[in-house]
Design a protein around this motif. Structure first.
Motif, PDB file in Angstrom:
ATOM      1  N   LYS A   1      20.115   0.622  -5.219  1.00 18.21           N
ATOM      2  CA  LYS A   1      19.532   0.973  -6.532  1.00 18.21           C
ATOM      3  C   LYS A   1      18.073   0.529  -7.139  1.00 18.21           C
ATOM      4  CE  LYS A   1      24.154   1.079  -8.751  1.00 18.21           C
ATOM      5  NZ  LYS A   1      24.913   0.987  -7.521  1.00 18.21           N
ATOM      6  N   LEU A   2      17.158   0.840  -5.794  1.00 18.41           N
ATOM      7  CA  LEU A   2      15.741   0.451  -5.904  1.00 18.41           C
ATOM      8  C   LEU A   2      15.031   1.091  -6.758  1.00 18.41           C
ATOM      9  CD1 LEU A   2      15.243   0.432  -2.195  1.00 18.41           C
ATOM     10  CD2 LEU A   2      15.694  -1.534  -3.629  1.00 18.41           C
ATOM     11  N   TRP A   3      15.467   2.039  -7.521  1.00 25.22           N
ATOM     12  CA  TRP A   3      14.655   2.655  -8.535  1.00 25.22           C
ATOM     13  C   TRP A   3      14.601   1.724  -9.787  1.00 25.22           C
ATOM     14  CZ3 TRP A   3      19.473   4.832  -7.109  1.00 25.22           C
ATOM     15  CH2 TRP A   3      20.654   4.705  -8.081  1.00 25.22           C
ATOM     16  N   GLN A   4      15.687   0.758  -9.954  1.00 21.82           N
ATOM     17  CA  GLN A   4      15.531  -0.056 -11.111  1.00 21.82           C
ATOM     18  C   GLN A   4      14.338  -1.090 -11.141  1.00 21.82           C
ATOM     19  OE1 GLN A   4      19.358  -2.003 -10.768  1.00 21.82           O
ATOM     20  NE2 GLN A   4      20.444  -0.409 -11.803  1.00 21.82           N
ATOM     21  N   ASN A   5      13.532  -1.207  -9.767  1.00 28.77           N
ATOM     22  CA  ASN A   5      12.578  -2.131  -9.748  1.00 28.77           C
ATOM     23  C   ASN A   5      11.315  -1.474  -9.416  1.00 28.77           C
ATOM     24  OD1 ASN A   5      14.431  -4.322 -10.098  1.00 28.77           O
ATOM     25  ND2 ASN A   5      15.352  -4.146  -7.751  1.00 28.77           N
ATOM     26  N   GLN A   6      11.345  -0.264  -9.197  1.00 30.96           N
ATOM     27  CA  GLN A   6       9.938   0.510  -8.614  1.00 30.96           C
ATOM     28  C   GLN A   6       9.205   0.882  -9.975  1.00 30.96           C
ATOM     29  OE1 GLN A   6      10.726   3.274  -5.561  1.00 30.96           O
ATOM     30  NE2 GLN A   6      11.314   1.530  -4.390  1.00 30.96           N
ATOM     31  N   ALA A   7       7.895   0.726 -10.048  1.00 30.20           N
ATOM     32  CA  ALA A   7       7.097   1.230 -10.966  1.00 30.20           C
ATOM     33  C   ALA A   7       7.062   2.850 -11.076  1.00 30.20           C
ATOM     34  CB  ALA A   7       5.469   0.640 -10.874  1.00 30.20           C
ATOM     35  N   HIS A   8       6.918   3.152 -12.422  1.00 30.03           N
ATOM     36  CA  HIS A   8       6.882   4.861 -12.370  1.00 30.03           C
ATOM     37  C   HIS A   8       6.526   5.245 -13.737  1.00 30.03           C
ATOM     38  CE1 HIS A   8      10.511   4.708 -15.170  1.00 30.03           C
ATOM     39  NE2 HIS A   8      10.822   3.773 -14.217  1.00 30.03           N
ATOM     40  N   ALA A   9       5.982   6.313 -13.702  1.00 31.42           N
ATOM     41  CA  ALA A   9       5.396   6.872 -15.086  1.00 31.42           C
ATOM     42  C   ALA A   9       6.594   6.964 -16.205  1.00 31.42           C
ATOM     43  CB  ALA A   9       4.843   8.309 -14.774  1.00 31.42           C
ATOM     44  N   ASP A  10       6.109   6.849 -17.366  1.00 28.81           N
ATOM     45  CA  ASP A  10       7.022   6.707 -18.562  1.00 28.81           C
ATOM     46  C   ASP A  10       7.873   8.088 -18.580  1.00 28.81           C
ATOM     47  OD1 ASP A  10       6.180   4.153 -18.947  1.00 28.81           O
ATOM     48  OD2 ASP A  10       4.795   4.955 -20.629  1.00 28.81           O
TER      49      ASP A  10
ATOM     50  N   TYR B   1       6.484   8.603  -1.832  1.00 28.98           N
ATOM     51  CA  TYR B   1       7.342   7.850  -0.866  1.00 28.98           C
ATOM     52  C   TYR B   1       7.192   8.627   0.361  1.00 28.98           C
ATOM     53  CZ  TYR B   1      10.963  11.320  -1.566  1.00 28.98           C
ATOM     54  OH  TYR B   1      11.725  12.540  -1.638  1.00 28.98           O
ATOM     55  N   LEU B   2       6.806   9.781   0.425  1.00 30.45           N
ATOM     56  CA  LEU B   2       6.613  10.530   1.515  1.00 30.45           C
ATOM     57  C   LEU B   2       5.314  10.569   2.185  1.00 30.45           C
ATOM     58  CD1 LEU B   2       8.203  14.114   0.804  1.00 30.45           C
ATOM     59  CD2 LEU B   2       9.126  12.624   2.421  1.00 30.45           C
ATOM     60  N   TRP B   3       4.305   9.633   1.565  1.00 29.28           N
ATOM     61  CA  TRP B   3       3.044   9.448   1.975  1.00 29.28           C
ATOM     62  C   TRP B   3       2.846   9.014   3.410  1.00 29.28           C
ATOM     63  CZ3 TRP B   3       0.167   4.860   3.132  1.00 29.28           C
ATOM     64  CH2 TRP B   3      -1.156   5.147   3.133  1.00 29.28           C
ATOM     65  N   ARG B   4       3.957   7.951   3.604  1.00 24.23           N
ATOM     66  CA  ARG B   4       3.813   7.187   4.921  1.00 24.23           C
ATOM     67  C   ARG B   4       4.450   8.023   6.083  1.00 24.23           C
ATOM     68  NH1 ARG B   4       8.086   2.324   5.293  1.00 24.23           N
ATOM     69  NH2 ARG B   4      10.044   3.191   4.675  1.00 24.23           N
ATOM     70  N   ILE B   5       5.194   9.059   5.596  1.00 23.72           N
ATOM     71  CA  ILE B   5       5.997  10.027   6.715  1.00 23.72           C
ATOM     72  C   ILE B   5       4.787  11.096   7.024  1.00 23.72           C
ATOM     73  CG2 ILE B   5       7.810  11.446   7.090  1.00 23.72           C
ATOM     74  CD1 ILE B   5       8.529   8.585   6.607  1.00 23.72           C
ATOM     75  N   GLU B   6       3.834  11.591   6.151  1.00 22.35           N
ATOM     76  CA  GLU B   6       3.101  12.630   6.447  1.00 22.35           C
ATOM     77  C   GLU B   6       2.046  12.303   7.216  1.00 22.35           C
ATOM     78  OE1 GLU B   6       1.824  13.085   2.180  1.00 22.35           O
ATOM     79  OE2 GLU B   6       3.455  14.261   1.619  1.00 22.35           O
ATOM     80  N   GLN B   7       1.624  10.592   7.244  1.00 25.01           N
ATOM     81  CA  GLN B   7       0.666  10.321   8.117  1.00 25.01           C
ATOM     82  C   GLN B   7       1.015  10.466   9.394  1.00 25.01           C
ATOM     83  OE1 GLN B   7      -2.151   9.196   6.140  1.00 25.01           O
ATOM     84  NE2 GLN B   7      -0.729   9.988   4.637  1.00 25.01           N
ATOM     85  N   ASN B   8       2.281  10.437   9.775  1.00 28.38           N
ATOM     86  CA  ASN B   8       2.817  10.584  11.024  1.00 28.38           C
ATOM     87  C   ASN B   8       3.535  11.854  11.471  1.00 28.38           C
ATOM     88  OD1 ASN B   8       2.594   7.665  12.128  1.00 28.38           O
ATOM     89  ND2 ASN B   8       3.487   7.197  10.031  1.00 28.38           N
ATOM     90  N   VAL B   9       3.202  13.068  10.955  1.00 24.04           N
ATOM     91  CA  VAL B   9       3.639  14.256  11.215  1.00 24.04           C
ATOM     92  C   VAL B   9       2.801  14.690  12.627  1.00 24.04           C
ATOM     93  CG1 VAL B   9       3.792  16.691  10.610  1.00 24.04           C
ATOM     94  CG2 VAL B   9       4.448  14.970   9.039  1.00 24.04           C
ATOM     95  N   PRO B  10       3.445  15.170  13.646  1.00 20.78           N
ATOM     96  CA  PRO B  10       2.856  15.480  14.898  1.00 20.78           C
ATOM     97  C   PRO B  10       1.897  16.549  14.650  1.00 20.78           C
ATOM     98  CG  PRO B  10       4.824  16.311  15.044  1.00 20.78           C
ATOM     99  CD  PRO B  10       5.003  15.390  13.610  1.00 20.78           C
ATOM    100  N   MET B  11       0.713  16.861  15.445  1.00 18.66           N
ATOM    101  CA  MET B  11       0.176  18.062  15.704  1.00 18.66           C
ATOM    102  C   MET B  11       0.815  18.986  16.354  1.00 18.66           C
ATOM    103  SD  MET B  11      -3.556  16.557  16.479  1.00 18.66           S
ATOM    104  CE  MET B  11      -3.298  15.838  17.889  1.00 18.66           C
TER     105      MET B  11
ATOM    106  N   THR C   1       0.781  -0.975  -0.198  1.00 16.61           N
ATOM    107  CA  THR C   1      -0.246   0.019   0.029  1.00 16.61           C
ATOM    108  C   THR C   1       0.833   1.412   0.014  1.00 16.61           C
ATOM    109  OG1 THR C   1      -1.886  -0.967   1.353  1.00 16.61           O
ATOM    110  CG2 THR C   1      -1.822   1.403   1.110  1.00 16.61           C
ATOM    111  N   GLU C   2       1.829   0.995   0.842  1.00 17.65           N
ATOM    112  CA  GLU C   2       2.792   2.433   0.784  1.00 17.65           C
ATOM    113  C   GLU C   2       3.573   2.515  -0.304  1.00 17.65           C
ATOM    114  OE1 GLU C   2       3.508   2.200   5.866  1.00 17.65           O
ATOM    115  OE2 GLU C   2       4.895   1.192   4.162  1.00 17.65           O
ATOM    116  N   LEU C   3       4.047   1.511  -0.997  1.00 16.33           N
ATOM    117  CA  LEU C   3       4.530   1.582  -2.320  1.00 16.33           C
ATOM    118  C   LEU C   3       3.863   2.239  -3.213  1.00 16.33           C
ATOM    119  CD1 LEU C   3       6.749  -1.822  -2.249  1.00 16.33           C
ATOM    120  CD2 LEU C   3       7.586   0.618  -2.389  1.00 16.33           C
ATOM    121  N   ALA C   4       2.621   1.997  -3.422  1.00 14.66           N
ATOM    122  CA  ALA C   4       1.514   2.470  -4.298  1.00 14.66           C
ATOM    123  C   ALA C   4       1.335   3.795  -4.386  1.00 14.66           C
ATOM    124  CB  ALA C   4       0.287   1.784  -4.132  1.00 14.66           C
ATOM    125  N   HIS C   5       1.610   4.607  -2.946  1.00 14.58           N
ATOM    126  CA  HIS C   5       1.629   5.943  -2.974  1.00 14.58           C
ATOM    127  C   HIS C   5       2.993   6.649  -3.147  1.00 14.58           C
ATOM    128  CE1 HIS C   5      -1.944   4.908  -0.669  1.00 14.58           C
ATOM    129  NE2 HIS C   5      -2.284   5.827  -0.973  1.00 14.58           N
TER     130      HIS C   5
END
Length: 313
Positions: A135-144, A103-113, A97-101
């Motif tokens: 070199k993880l960019w070689q295996n991650q899906a991305h827009a053309d 990469y800062l999405w999961r961080i943003e969910q935990n920013v404190p009030m 689920t996190e990889l589908a968003h």
């Protein structure tokens, strides 16, 4: 005092020139532990004010090689904090689920009030550390339209902008790198293998990651140089001596909270006038309750005395 460990982008950072085992600010272990305990009391007081004031939030972010002591340090220095307004976030390998968003999405969910503290055990920096080394960019899906080879540089930029955005919205970020030597890591891994109560801490993947030591050291150095700013500085803390490392971290957190200078909210004259009304109402209520209790006790006493007289007859 902490200037020697602080990097805000005003100077080039060279990890190879930084000691992992120095204890210059307090060479005596017992003195260091005593100072840390005193710092903890002050940190607790300031956190209480921060939570009450609710004007600014704080992220305390930890990055390190395996066995540097992140978990133990968080427990030793920060468990003093009230659970109200404090949240520890341990960022492991991202889920599907996190990889589908983004990469800062999961961080943003935990920013404190505002008023809260978030403790990040690992963080968005995994995206420029393991991402770079493996070199993880070689295996991650991305827009053309995305050029994978440019993603790493863009992530440094994204992180700088993200932390500046948080700063502009009353959230501070303090970043702490626990600087462990390869030799000390080997000792701690052996301890985990040889001591049964520590076996659970060790896995084969820990040893495999050790093979990339030099690559990770380079990745940390580059990340610190590219993301250290005055608003979100890095602190590089020698980690070979856990007692000294914990003292310095307590000093960093105490310094940060002192600089934030939180205060308990001042009650206005209007509110104090309201309190006077509440006080009178509560006193009247308590007076009635006490009279009622007294009456019930008297009646109970009379009934008991009456029963006793019957028994005597």
């Amino acid at each position: 005092m902490l200037k020697k460990y602080r990097y805000d982008g005003s100077q080039e950072f060279k990890l190879s020139k930084i000691s992992t085992n120095e204890t210059s600010l307090e060479p005596d272990r017992s003195e260091a532990e005593e100072r840390m305990l005193k710092n903890i009391v002050k940190i607790q007081e300031l956190q209480s004010k921060l939570y009450a004031e609710k004007k600014e939030g704080l992220i305390i972010l930890f990055q390190a090689m395996d066995a540097a002591g992140k978990d133990g340090t968080i427990a030793a220095v920060l468990t003093c904090l009230s659970p109200h307004g404090v949240n520890e976030c341990a960022f492991k390998s991202p889920s599907s689920t996190e990889l589908a968003h983004d990469y800062l999405w999961r961080i943003e969910q935990n920013v404190p009030m505002k008023g809260d503290i978030a403790i990040f055990n690992r963080s968005q920096y995994e995206e420029v550390l393991i991402y770079r080394v493996k070199k993880l960019w070689q295996n991650q899906a991305h827009a053309d339209r995305i050029d994978p080879e440019k993603q790493l540089e863009l992530r440094y930029e994204d992180i700088r902008n993200f932390e500046r955005y948080l700063w502009n919205n009353s959230i501070r970020t303090v970043k702490i790198f626990l600087n462990l030597s390869k030799k000390e890591q080997a000792r701690r891994f052996l301890s985990r293998i040889e001591e049964p109560e520590k076996n659970w801490k060790f896995s084969g993947s820990d040893f495999e990651e050790r093979k990339y030591w030099d690559d990770y050291q380079e990745a940390f150095e580059i990340a610190i140089n590219k993301t250290a700013t005055k608003e979100a500085p890095w602190y590089v803390v020698p980690a070979d001596h856990k007692w000294y490392m914990r003292l310095i971290i307590s000093e960093i957190i105490l310094h940060t909270l002192t600089e934030m200078d939180p205060k308990y909210p001042v009650v206005t004259k209007e509110r104090l006038a309201e309190f006077e009304g509440y006080r009178k109402a509560l006193e009247e209520e308590l007076g009635k309750a006490e009279k009622k209790d007294m009456k019930e006790k008297t009646e109970k006493k009379k009934k008991t005395e009456k029963k006793d007289k019957k028994k005597k007859k």
